[in-house]
Design a protein around this motif. Sequence first.
Motif, short mmCIF file in Angstrom:
data_model
loop_
_atom_site.label_atom_id
_atom_site.label_comp_id
_atom_site.label_asym_id
_atom_site.label_seq_id
_atom_site.Cartn_x
_atom_site.Cartn_y
_atom_site.Cartn_z
N UNK A 65 -19.25 89.81 69.87
CA UNK A 65 -20.38 89.00 70.31
C UNK A 65 -21.20 88.43 69.17
N UNK A 66 -21.17 89.10 68.01
CA UNK A 66 -21.86 88.59 66.84
C UNK A 66 -21.06 87.53 66.10
N UNK A 67 -19.83 87.27 66.57
CA UNK A 67 -19.00 86.25 65.95
C UNK A 67 -18.22 86.73 64.74
N UNK A 68 -17.99 88.03 64.62
CA UNK A 68 -17.26 88.60 63.48
C UNK A 68 -15.76 88.48 63.75
N UNK A 69 -15.00 88.06 62.75
CA UNK A 69 -13.56 87.86 62.89
C UNK A 69 -12.84 89.18 63.14
N UNK A 115 -28.79 104.79 63.44
CA UNK A 115 -28.66 104.34 64.82
C UNK A 115 -29.85 103.48 65.24
N UNK A 116 -31.03 103.83 64.76
CA UNK A 116 -32.24 103.07 65.09
C UNK A 116 -32.26 101.69 64.44
N UNK A 117 -31.43 101.48 63.41
CA UNK A 117 -31.45 100.22 62.67
C UNK A 117 -30.58 99.13 63.31
N UNK A 118 -29.67 99.49 64.21
CA UNK A 118 -28.73 98.51 64.75
C UNK A 118 -29.39 97.34 65.49
N UNK A 119 -30.50 97.54 66.23
CA UNK A 119 -31.10 96.38 66.90
C UNK A 119 -31.61 95.31 65.95
N UNK A 120 -31.74 95.61 64.68
CA UNK A 120 -32.26 94.65 63.71
C UNK A 120 -31.15 93.86 63.01
N UNK A 121 -29.89 94.10 63.38
CA UNK A 121 -28.77 93.35 62.81
C UNK A 121 -28.74 91.95 63.43
N UNK A 122 -28.62 90.93 62.59
CA UNK A 122 -28.57 89.55 63.05
C UNK A 122 -27.23 88.92 62.69
N UNK A 125 -25.39 87.31 58.10
CA UNK A 125 -25.32 88.49 57.23
C UNK A 125 -24.97 89.76 57.97
N UNK A 126 -24.36 89.63 59.17
CA UNK A 126 -24.06 90.81 59.98
C UNK A 126 -23.03 91.71 59.30
N UNK A 130 -23.91 95.58 58.60
CA UNK A 130 -23.17 96.61 59.33
C UNK A 130 -22.38 97.49 58.36
N UNK A 131 -21.79 96.86 57.33
CA UNK A 131 -21.03 97.63 56.35
C UNK A 131 -21.92 98.65 55.66
N UNK A 132 -23.14 98.24 55.28
CA UNK A 132 -24.06 99.17 54.63
C UNK A 132 -24.44 100.32 55.56
#
Length: 424
Positions: A65-69, A115-122, A125-126, A130-132
């Motif tokens: 859904x984030x458009x990642x290949x 786990x609390x940080x995932x809602x802030x992924x856009x 730069x996703x 996510x890798x970090x």
Amino acid sequence: MHRALLTIFGTVRFIGPQKAPKRWDKPDHTPPRLFSRDFILLFFMAMCSNSYIAVYYCFEQWMQGLGIAPQWRGVLLSSLFAMVLVFRPLTSVFMLRRSKLGAMVLSLLVTSLVMLAYPYVRPSGAVETILALRVVQGIALAVYSCCTVAVLVDCIPPGQSARGFALFSLTMLLPYSIIPALSESLIPLLGGEARLFAATALLGIPSFVMIALLARRLRTPEVPPQGGGLSRAALWRAIRHSRLAFVNLACLAFSMTTVIAIFFMKGLCGVTGAHPAWFFSTYTTTIILVRLFGSHHLDTLPRYRVTTLCAAVLALCMLGLAWGPLWSFIPLACVYGLSLGLLYPLLAAAVYDRSTPETRSVNSNIMMATFDASGMLAPILGGLVMQAGCGYQGVFTAGAVSVACCGLCMVIDRARVLNADKAR
């Protein structure tokens, strides 16, 4: 090769007199109980914390859904387990002479914050974000799981290895029987998968409570801080004596299949029309029933015969789930759970029983490393199959080939053991 392994595991030294084995036929001794206080606390602590992994059943679709290949989705899925693979053996040796209490508290806290940080992924730069997050969580998980395994092998009495591993594996199965089915209803209410990941952090609270109750056990190091005994050369000889190479390869091939089923089932169901929650609930419930009502008999089964048969059945189940008619989905999930419920504890028991007391913890962590490696390799394999245009059905076909290799490895290991026995 052996020098590289010894560099990873370092020098382990044991001191103190060896205790003679207890005689249970004497009236002043009673057999040790598997369900000790520490085993029960460790069980519930691991069950809560393992929910952090179970919730990732929808991770691949969230990244889509984030458009990642597809190839990047495989890499990001595997990155967490790659960190666990690298850091678990290092942590295993580093923690031998140290208290595990602080390490478990810190690792669980870091995982909860991730786990609390995932809602802030856009979307912009996703991949990097996510890798970090996955790298940090993988390192924390390596520390946490290493400490858990070290305490677990110390809690299992001799002669109850298959039963102990079978029952403790419910700490992963119970979350998978509940989390996917519950999450399918919660995702619309919470507003997406990322907020579901964040909500899962609340399960860290009961885990912290269990750690506090286990504090005395966690403060005790596996090896006394001073003294000598077992050199690097002696440790290497002990590990080689176990001759577990093909058993560990079987664990790797088997686990790659289970990882593929976990991470790509929701995508497959989008093609076949089945409901992913049905699969997770059905197969985990079947495994739970097998291990609850059949755990007393696991140590009496002919291990090579049963493991080979279960591997063959699992391969057929993977093919049936991918290419079979929709009406066969639930029966195949049930048979999948039955075979899985027998195969894992028998593989784990083979590692446990063929290790010396001194190398049991190390060999158990090597076995766990094969599971970590499968978590790294299986998503990459799945992403490459998807990128090649074979779709989710092609991914499950690759999983069937993998578990067939598991059975082949056990056949080879059986032949090696028989040849070694004849040579003596």
